[in-house]
Design an enzyme around this catalytic site. Structure first.
Site, mmCIF file in Angstrom:
data_model
loop_
_atom_site.group_PDB
_atom_site.id
_atom_site.type_symbol
_atom_site.label_atom_id
_atom_site.label_comp_id
_atom_site.label_asym_id
_atom_site.label_seq_id
_atom_site.Cartn_x
_atom_site.Cartn_y
_atom_site.Cartn_z
ATOM 1 N N ILE A 1 1.829 41.151 -6.515
ATOM 2 C CA ILE A 1 0.856 41.142 -7.606
ATOM 3 C C ILE A 1 1.404 40.138 -8.604
ATOM 4 O O ILE A 1 2.423 40.395 -9.252
ATOM 5 C CB ILE A 1 0.693 42.527 -8.241
ATOM 6 C CG1 ILE A 1 0.157 43.521 -7.203
ATOM 7 C CG2 ILE A 1 -0.247 42.462 -9.443
ATOM 8 C CD1 ILE A 1 0.043 44.946 -7.704
ATOM 9 N N LYS B 1 4.661 48.519 -7.441
ATOM 10 C CA LYS B 1 4.801 47.119 -7.849
ATOM 11 C C LYS B 1 6.126 46.998 -8.578
ATOM 12 O O LYS B 1 6.354 47.653 -9.608
ATOM 13 C CB LYS B 1 3.664 46.678 -8.773
ATOM 14 C CG LYS B 1 3.849 45.241 -9.276
ATOM 15 C CD LYS B 1 2.902 44.875 -10.388
ATOM 16 C CE LYS B 1 3.192 43.450 -10.870
ATOM 17 N NZ LYS B 1 2.371 43.060 -12.047
ATOM 18 N N TYR C 1 3.843 51.340 -11.194
ATOM 19 C CA TYR C 1 4.118 50.036 -11.804
ATOM 20 C C TYR C 1 5.473 50.144 -12.481
ATOM 21 O O TYR C 1 5.600 50.727 -13.561
ATOM 22 C CB TYR C 1 3.018 49.714 -12.807
ATOM 23 C CG TYR C 1 3.058 48.348 -13.448
ATOM 24 C CD1 TYR C 1 3.922 47.341 -13.015
ATOM 25 C CD2 TYR C 1 2.198 48.052 -14.498
ATOM 26 C CE1 TYR C 1 3.932 46.097 -13.609
ATOM 27 C CE2 TYR C 1 2.188 46.805 -15.109
ATOM 28 C CZ TYR C 1 3.053 45.828 -14.660
ATOM 29 O OH TYR C 1 3.060 44.589 -15.264
ATOM 30 N N ASN D 1 -0.806 41.116 -17.702
ATOM 31 C CA ASN D 1 -1.441 39.826 -17.955
ATOM 32 C C ASN D 1 -2.857 39.985 -18.485
ATOM 33 O O ASN D 1 -3.365 39.106 -19.181
ATOM 34 C CB ASN D 1 -1.451 38.990 -16.674
ATOM 35 C CG ASN D 1 -0.136 38.292 -16.428
ATOM 36 O OD1 ASN D 1 0.106 37.202 -16.921
ATOM 37 N ND2 ASN D 1 0.736 38.925 -15.646
#
Length: 320
Positions: free
Chosen positions: A221, A178, A149, A55
């Site tokens: 997250i 994540k 991630y 993002n």
């Protein structure tokens, strides 16, 4: 970095902060607007900020820009009475050397953790063995604890599966994952096999926060936190205090709304956040060549999807 196990990634709501750019040809970071948005996040009570993630358009940021974002976030957190706010930083690069350098930069600038994607340019060569080896190398080289991630959608479909995660959880400097793959089964398997003090799982979106918490996740997250941080915090706190039915009810409202963020993408997310927070005109542009979110029908749909009375009431009031 070897030795005793590093501290696991903290519980709670962590927000991948959007990065705001000037509406000029060189699209430099708009540092004034960036500070305004970081202050909003810090004051909302979130448990952590993630900079230079998906993002935050981390793949487009130069090292000096990342350094500036880290230092600004720490400075703002300190000035608002939150000097210990967790700051994680997304790494960039397609080779171990460059990613390790990003980790060192994050440490020197004042971050607490690094968020590391699987390199995917040579995706055809990235076998399970190669992926595990990469993360173990980064774990050795990074001066900060590593959060894996796992986002197959931006890594050419490469997935860090449960067997790989089980191996990587044993590394002293790899402290969690994540899961933007939506793998709730992975959450359960991690919780069943690893102590939360050493390796944790976080949901990669908040639309499955309650399901994830119910099988052992420690938080999320979530890009939605750029607009509704207090709502996300309230869901987390309700569930954590045993008010599961209330958490579920609020989760349903949030899940319906979050489809707008998912379908709108980063440009749609920035557009609606800027619109609803009265940020300057066209401050929402992503760095080129990411397309602009300019279709009036898409904008109208986004507003209709994202503006939910129950959520706005909480966000404009007290989330406690």
């Amino acid at each position: 970095m070897m030795g005793s196990k590093a501290t696991a990634y903290p519980k709670g709501i962590h927000v991948p902060c959007l990065t705001w750019f000037e509406d000029l040809a060189d699209q430099c970071i708009d540092w004034d607007l960036q500070a305004r948005h970081i202050e909003f996040l810090v004051n909302s009570g979130i448990h952590g900020v993630v900079l230079a993630g998906t993002n935050g358009e981390g793949a487009t940021l130069r090292p000096a820009e990342k350094e500036g974002l880290i230092k600004m976030t720490r400075r703002i957190a300190q000035s608002h009475g939150r000097p210990g706010l967790t700051i994680a930083v997304g790494t960039s690069g397609q080779c171990t050397r460059d990613i390790a350098e990003d980790c060192r930069l994050a440490k020197d600038a004042g971050a607490d953790y690094v968020l590391v994607l699987t390199p995917s340019y040579f995706h055809f060569a990235m076998t399970s063995k190669a992926i595990v080896s990469f993360f173990e190398q980064i774990g050795d080289l990074s001066p900060l604890p590593v959060l894996i991630y796992n986002f197959p959608g931006v890594t050419a479909g490469l997935d860090v599966d449960s067997q790989m995660l089980d191996r990587l959880a044993g590394h002293p400097n790899i402290v969690g994952v994540k899961l933007t793959c939506g793998g709730i089964g992975k959450v359960a398997r991690i919780a069943a096999s690893h102590d939360v003090q050493s390796f944790v799982a976080l949901a990669g979106q908040s639309d499955w926060l309650v399901p994830a918490l119910s099988v052992g996740a420690v938080g999320t997250i979530t890009g939605v936190g750029n607009l509704y941080p207090k709502v996300c915090i309230q869901i987390f706190e309700l569930f954590s205090s045993g008010n599961v039915e209330e958490a579920k009810e609020l989760q349903l409202h949030l899940a319906k709304m979050e489809w707008g963020f998912a379908k709108g993408g980063v440009n749609g997310t920035k557009w609606v956040v800027a619109k609803l927070k009265n940020y300057p005109e066209r401050s929402w542009r992503c760095r080129d060549p990411y397309p602009e979110f300019v279709d009036p029908s898409e904008q109208a749909w986004m507003l209709d999807t994202v503006v939910v009375k129950e959520l706005v009431t909480i966000e404009d009031g007290d989330a406690k």
